[in-house]
Design an enzyme around this catalytic site. Structure first.
Site, PDB file in Angstrom:
ATOM      1  N   THR A  12       0.863  -1.191   0.000  1.00 21.05           N
ATOM      2  CA  THR A  12       0.000   0.000   0.000  1.00 21.05           C
ATOM      3  C   THR A  12       0.897   1.239   0.000  1.00 21.05           C
ATOM      4  OG1 THR A  12      -0.172   0.066   2.421  1.00 21.05           O
ATOM      5  CG2 THR A  12      -1.874  -1.186   1.229  1.00 21.05           C
ATOM      6  N   GLY A  13       0.414   2.283  -0.673  1.00 18.17           N
ATOM      7  CA  GLY A  13       1.257   3.469  -0.833  1.00 18.17           C
ATOM      8  C   GLY A  13       2.488   3.120  -1.640  1.00 18.17           C
ATOM      9  N   GLY A  14       2.261   2.345  -2.703  1.00 14.46           N
ATOM     10  CA  GLY A  14       3.392   1.874  -3.504  1.00 14.46           C
ATOM     11  C   GLY A  14       3.716   2.761  -4.682  1.00 14.46           C
ATOM     12  N   SER A  16       4.923   5.946  -4.513  1.00 12.88           N
ATOM     13  CA  SER A  16       6.002   6.920  -4.321  1.00 12.88           C
ATOM     14  C   SER A  16       6.864   6.520  -3.125  1.00 12.88           C
ATOM     15  CB  SER A  16       5.434   8.332  -4.116  1.00 12.88           C
ATOM     16  OG  SER A  16       4.776   8.405  -2.869  1.00 12.88           O
ATOM     17  N   GLY A  17       7.977   7.212  -2.987  1.00 16.50           N
ATOM     18  CA  GLY A  17       8.829   7.083  -1.810  1.00 16.50           C
ATOM     19  C   GLY A  17       9.243   5.664  -1.462  1.00 16.50           C
ATOM     20  N   ILE A  18       9.092   5.329  -0.198  1.00 16.07           N
ATOM     21  CA  ILE A  18       9.532   4.031   0.323  1.00 16.07           C
ATOM     22  C   ILE A  18       8.773   2.884  -0.348  1.00 16.07           C
ATOM     23  CG2 ILE A  18       9.458   2.590   2.413  1.00 16.07           C
ATOM     24  CD1 ILE A  18       9.925   5.285   4.017  1.00 16.07           C
ATOM     25  N   GLY A  19       7.457   3.068  -0.551  1.00 14.87           N
ATOM     26  CA  GLY A  19       6.635   2.012  -1.161  1.00 14.87           C
ATOM     27  C   GLY A  19       7.065   1.716  -2.588  1.00 14.87           C
ATOM     28  N   SER A 137       7.487   4.256  12.645  1.00 14.45           N
ATOM     29  CA  SER A 137       8.385   5.419  12.525  1.00 14.45           C
ATOM     30  C   SER A 137       9.166   5.593  13.819  1.00 14.45           C
ATOM     31  CB  SER A 137       7.557   6.691  12.283  1.00 14.45           C
ATOM     32  OG  SER A 137       8.378   7.840  12.405  1.00 14.45           O
ATOM     33  N   TYR A 150       0.649  12.057  14.802  1.00  8.36           N
ATOM     34  CA  TYR A 150       1.407  11.133  13.949  1.00  8.36           C
ATOM     35  C   TYR A 150       2.182  10.135  14.806  1.00  8.36           C
ATOM     36  CZ  TYR A 150       4.962   9.522  10.596  1.00  8.36           C
ATOM     37  OH  TYR A 150       5.787   8.760   9.812  1.00  8.36           O
TER      38      TYR A 150
HETATM   39  P1  NAD Z   1       5.323   9.225   0.381  1.00  5.57           P
HETATM   40  O1  NAD Z   1       4.428  10.400   0.524  1.00  5.57           O
HETATM   41  O2  NAD Z   1       6.270   9.197  -0.759  1.00  5.57           O
HETATM   42  O3  NAD Z   1       4.485   7.895   0.395  1.00  5.57           O
HETATM   43  C1  NAD Z   1       3.303   7.736   1.100  1.00  5.57           C
HETATM   44  C2  NAD Z   1       2.450   6.808   0.302  1.00  5.57           C
HETATM   45  O4  NAD Z   1       1.257   6.554   1.018  1.00  5.57           O
HETATM   46  C3  NAD Z   1       2.067   7.407  -1.049  1.00  5.57           C
HETATM   47  O5  NAD Z   1       2.195   6.391  -2.019  1.00  5.57           O
HETATM   48  C4  NAD Z   1       0.609   7.785  -0.876  1.00  5.57           C
HETATM   49  O6  NAD Z   1      -0.111   7.678  -2.069  1.00  5.57           O
HETATM   50  C5  NAD Z   1       0.179   6.725   0.119  1.00  5.57           C
HETATM   51  N1  NAD Z   1      -1.022   7.082   0.854  1.00  5.57           N
HETATM   52  C6  NAD Z   1      -1.213   8.109   1.702  1.00  5.57           C
HETATM   53  N2  NAD Z   1      -2.471   8.090   2.155  1.00  5.57           N
HETATM   54  C7  NAD Z   1      -3.070   7.017   1.592  1.00  5.57           C
HETATM   55  C8  NAD Z   1      -4.366   6.462   1.662  1.00  5.57           C
HETATM   56  N3  NAD Z   1      -5.320   7.009   2.403  1.00  5.57           N
HETATM   57  N4  NAD Z   1      -4.626   5.343   0.943  1.00  5.57           N
HETATM   58  C9  NAD Z   1      -3.680   4.784   0.161  1.00  5.57           C
HETATM   59  N5  NAD Z   1      -2.448   5.269   0.050  1.00  5.57           N
HETATM   60  C10 NAD Z   1      -2.161   6.381   0.755  1.00  5.57           C
HETATM   61  O7  NAD Z   1       6.107   9.098   1.760  1.00  5.57           O
HETATM   62  P2  NAD Z   1       7.073   7.994   2.368  1.00  5.57           P
HETATM   63  O8  NAD Z   1       8.059   8.750   3.151  1.00  5.57           O
HETATM   64  O9  NAD Z   1       7.513   7.005   1.355  1.00  5.57           O
HETATM   65  O10 NAD Z   1       6.070   7.285   3.416  1.00  5.57           O
HETATM   66  C11 NAD Z   1       5.826   5.904   3.461  1.00  5.57           C
HETATM   67  C12 NAD Z   1       5.601   5.489   4.894  1.00  5.57           C
HETATM   68  O11 NAD Z   1       6.795   5.704   5.641  1.00  5.57           O
HETATM   69  C13 NAD Z   1       4.505   6.272   5.612  1.00  5.57           C
HETATM   70  O12 NAD Z   1       3.761   5.393   6.423  1.00  5.57           O
HETATM   71  C14 NAD Z   1       5.293   7.235   6.491  1.00  5.57           C
HETATM   72  O13 NAD Z   1       4.585   7.626   7.646  1.00  5.57           O
HETATM   73  C15 NAD Z   1       6.492   6.367   6.832  1.00  5.57           C
HETATM   74  N6  NAD Z   1       7.678   7.085   7.301  1.00  5.57           N
HETATM   75  C16 NAD Z   1       8.329   7.962   6.491  1.00  5.57           C
HETATM   76  C17 NAD Z   1       9.456   8.612   6.967  1.00  5.57           C
HETATM   77  C18 NAD Z   1      10.236   9.596   6.127  1.00  5.57           C
HETATM   78  O14 NAD Z   1      11.115  10.294   6.648  1.00  5.57           O
HETATM   79  N7  NAD Z   1       9.994   9.704   4.835  1.00  5.57           N
HETATM   80  C19 NAD Z   1       9.897   8.377   8.272  1.00  5.57           C
HETATM   81  C20 NAD Z   1       9.204   7.474   9.066  1.00  5.57           C
HETATM   82  C21 NAD Z   1       8.087   6.834   8.574  1.00  5.57           C
END
Ligand code: NAD
Length: 253
Positions: A12-14, A16-19, A137, A150
Site C-alpha cells: 500500500t502506498g506503492g 512513491s517514496g519508500i513504497g 516510525s 502522527y
Molecule cells: P510518500 O508520501 O512518498 O508515500 C506515502 C504513500 O502513502 C504514497 O504512495 C501515498 O499515495 C500513500 N497514501 C497516503 N495516504 C493514503 C491512503 N489514504 N490510501 C492509500 N495510500 C495512501 O512518503 P514515504 O516517506 O515514502 O512514506 C511511506 C511510509 O513511511 C509512511 O507510512 C510514512 O509515515 C512512513 N515514514 C516515512 C518517513 C520519512 O522520513 N519519509 C519516516 C518514518 C516513517
C-alpha cells in the site's frame, strides 16, 4: 534463485517514496507486486516506472470498500498473497493547541484504522507462512515537537506488530514493523516545508534534522526497501514481532 522468486506481494502506498522503492526491489528479486495509491495518474506513472510484474490498484486504505476491491482484484489475478507491506501513511505537523478533530481523524483514519483493515482484509488470501511488514516510525519512540498525533499513530502500529505476531502464530504468518528515521521522500520534504516560510528555512531545518542522525545524512527510500526485502524473505524466517529501525542510528542514541 532470486530471494522473492514467485512470491505475490501487496504494497500500500506503492506509488512513491519508500513504497515505490520497495516495489521496484521486490520485482527485481522475483516477486509479482500489487501497488496501491489514491491518485490514478501517480499510480499509472509508478506502474510504468516499475515496468513489469506489477498491477496498480487505485484505493484509499481508509476506505474499507476500496480495500475489498483491492483484494478482489488480487484474488482474481493471483489467488493469494505471500507478502503484505502495509506502508501507506500520512504525517502532518500540528502543535498540541492547534490539533483539530479533522487532523486527528485523518491521521488515525489512514495510519491506524486503514492499516488495521489493510491487514485484516488480506488475511483470507494469505497462505500459512507469509510475511506482513508494517511501516511505523522513529517518531513513535521519540518526542518530536508538533508531531503528537502522527507519533501516537505510529506507536499504535508498533503495538500491532506485537499483538498480531501472537494472533497469527497458528497460521505461521510473521509480522514485523520497520521504523524509518528521516528518509528523503516527498512526504518528508512536504512535512518540512509545511513548518517553514521559505526554502532557506527548509534547508536549515533539514540540516538540524540531519545533525541528530549519527550517520550524518537522510536515508534513501531504497535503504528502507532493502530492509523490507529482508523481512519479506526467508532470510528473516526466525524474526517476528520486532521493530527494525532504519534510521542511521537517530533513535538509538
Ligand atoms: P510518500 O508520501 O512518498 O508515500 C506515502 C504513500 O502513502 C504514497 O504512495 C501515498 O499515495 C500513500 N497514501 C497516503 N495516504 C493514503 C491512503 N489514504 N490510501 C492509500 N495510500 C495512501 O512518503 P514515504 O516517506 O515514502 O512514506 C511511506 C511510509 O513511511 C509512511 O507510512 C510514512 O509515515 C512512513 N515514514 C516515512 C518517513 C520519512 O522520513 N519519509 C519516516 C518514518 C516513517
Amino acid at each position: 534463485m532470486k530471494k522473492l522468486e514467485g512470491k505475490i506481494a501487496v504494497i500500500t502506498g506503492g506509488n512513491s517514496g519508500i513504497g515505490l522503492a520497495t516495489a521496484q526491489r521486490f520485482v527485481a528479486e522475483g516477486a509479482y507486486v500489487f501497488i496501491t495509491g489514491r491518485r490514478q495518474s501517480e499510480l499509472d506513472a509508478a506502474v510504468r516506472q516499475i515496468g513489469k510484474n506489477v498491477t496498480g490498484v487505485q484505493s484509499d486504505v481508509s476506505n474499507l470498500a476500496d480495500l475489498d476491491r483491492l483484494y478482489a482484484e488480487v484474488k482474481e489475478q493471483k489467488g493469494r498473497i505471500d507478502i503484505l507491506f502495509a506502508n501507506a501513511g500520512v504525517g502532518e505537523f500540528a502543535t498540541l493547541v492547534a490539533i483539530t478533530e479533522d487532523h486527528f481523524d485523518k491521521t488515525f483514519g489512514i495510519n491506524v484504522k486503514g492499516l488495521l483493515f489493510t491487514v485484516q482484509k488480506a488475511l483470507p488470501l494469505f497462505q500459512d507462512g507469509g510475511s506482513i511488514i508494517l511501516t511505523a516510525s522513529t517518531a513513535a519512540s521519540k518526542g518530536v515537537e508538533g508531531f503528537t498525533v502522527y507519533s501516537a499513530s505510529k506507536a499504535a502500529i508498533r503495538s500491532f506488530a506485537r499483538t498480531w505476531t501472537v494472533d497469527l502464530k497458528q497460521r505461521k504468518i510473521r509480522v514485523n514493523a520497520i521504523s524509518p528515521g528521516p528518509i528523503d521522500t516527498q512526504a518528508s520534504r512536504l512535512s518540512l516545508s509545511g513548518l517553514v516560510q521559505s526554502e532557506q528555512q527548509s534547508e536549515q531545518l533539514k540540516k538540524n534534522l540531519v545533525s541528530t542522525v549519527p550517520l550524518g545524512r537522510m536515508g534513501s527510500p531504497d535503504e528502507v526497501a532493502k530492509v523490507a526485502s529482508f523481512l519479506a524473505s526467508d532470510d528473516s524466517s526466525y524474526v517476528a514481532g520486532i521493530e527494525l529501525f532504519v534510521d542511521g542510528g537517530a533513535a538509538q542514541i
